[in-house]
Design an enzyme around this catalytic site. Sequence first.
Site, short mmCIF file in Angstrom:
data_model
loop_
_atom_site.label_atom_id
_atom_site.label_comp_id
_atom_site.label_asym_id
_atom_site.label_seq_id
_atom_site.Cartn_x
_atom_site.Cartn_y
_atom_site.Cartn_z
N LYS A 23 0.87 -1.17 0.00
CA LYS A 23 0.00 0.00 0.00
C LYS A 23 0.91 1.23 0.00
O LYS A 23 1.87 1.27 0.76
CB LYS A 23 -0.89 -0.02 1.24
N CYS A 40 0.41 14.92 -6.36
CA CYS A 40 -0.13 14.18 -7.51
C CYS A 40 -1.34 13.36 -7.09
O CYS A 40 -1.33 12.69 -6.07
CB CYS A 40 0.95 13.27 -8.09
N CYS A 42 -2.92 11.75 -9.97
CA CYS A 42 -3.14 10.95 -11.19
C CYS A 42 -2.26 9.71 -11.22
O CYS A 42 -2.44 8.86 -12.08
CB CYS A 42 -2.88 11.80 -12.44
N CYS A 51 3.21 16.51 -7.80
CA CYS A 51 2.79 16.66 -9.20
C CYS A 51 3.96 17.17 -10.03
O CYS A 51 4.68 18.07 -9.60
CB CYS A 51 1.63 17.66 -9.25
N HIS A 55 -0.14 14.80 -15.36
CA HIS A 55 -1.59 14.65 -15.51
C HIS A 55 -2.08 15.24 -16.83
O HIS A 55 -3.09 14.80 -17.38
CB HIS A 55 -2.33 15.29 -14.32
FE1 FES Z 1 -0.28 13.65 -11.21
FE2 FES Z 1 -0.09 16.25 -11.73
S1 FES Z 1 -1.63 15.23 -10.69
S2 FES Z 1 1.28 14.69 -12.25
#
Ligand code: FES
Length: 75
Positions: A23, A40, A42, A51, A55
Amino acid sequence: FCPHGRPQPNAKVNPSILKTNPKVVDTVDVEDISEKAVFCRCWRTKNWPYCDGSHGNHNKETGDNVGPLVVRRSK
Ligand code: FES
């Protein structure tokens, strides 16, 4: 995704980050955030848990609409 917009039962959100961990959990101390931190959501960043803009490509390629969590200090 199935025609109803639900993820397929075996679909994974995380394609490559810390895959040997059972996890992935991250802890950031609020005191360590100077002005803001951009996290991040994504799972495509090369700079986890932050990030790096990945994304944008993910959204372009998939039609998704994900983006980061921005944590800001109030002024
Ligand atoms: Fe994943 Fe920006 S939200 S790289």
